[in-house]
Design an enzyme around this catalytic site. Structure first.
Site, PDB file in Angstrom:
ATOM      1  N   ARG A   1       3.947   5.536 -10.244  1.00  0.00           N
ATOM      2  CA  ARG A   1       4.945   4.734  -9.520  1.00  0.00           C
ATOM      3  C   ARG A   1       5.670   5.585  -8.471  1.00  0.00           C
ATOM      4  NH1 ARG A   1       2.500   0.346 -10.771  1.00  0.00           N
ATOM      5  NH2 ARG A   1       3.003  -0.536 -12.795  1.00  0.00           N
TER       6      ARG A   1
ATOM      7  N   LYS B   1       8.580  -0.706 -10.350  1.00  0.00           N
ATOM      8  CA  LYS B   1       7.856  -1.699 -11.136  1.00  0.00           C
ATOM      9  C   LYS B   1       7.617  -1.195 -12.563  1.00  0.00           C
ATOM     10  CE  LYS B   1       3.537  -4.276 -11.213  1.00  0.00           C
ATOM     11  NZ  LYS B   1       2.258  -4.497 -10.549  1.00  0.00           N
TER      12      LYS B   1
END
Length: 90
Positions: free
Chosen positions: A38, A76
């Site tokens: 991420r 996320k």
């Protein structure tokens, strides 16, 4: 040749292992791997995107890197995280 590179780094526990019977593959799994991924996907080309855990480990390297706080960003699967960008000084 002109290309850009994004790098994301996090630290934490992982599980690693070898897969396969005829053709072996080495892989790592875990939340730390997902968090590093991420960091990379939310990163900026040609800079290193660090989680706050990793930043706390390397923040003394000010002779080698210029660190910038990105503040809290939405990541996320993780929610809000404070992250940092590192720019190599050399």
């Amino acid at each position: 040749l002109d290309f850009s590179l994004r790098i994301g780094i996090h630290k934490g526990p992982v599980v690693a292992g070898v897969l396969g019977l005829k053709r072996f593959t080495y892989d790592v799994w875990g939340d730390s791997v997902n968090t590093a991924s991420r960091m990379e996907s939310n990163g900026v080309p040609n800079l290193i995107h660090l989680s706050s855990d990793m930043y706390q480990t390397v923040d003394g390297l000010t002779n080698d890197f210029d660190f910038t706080c990105c503040g809290k960003i939405q990541v996320k699967g993780k929610g809000e995280m404070t992250t940092y960008l590192a720019r190599p000084l050399r």
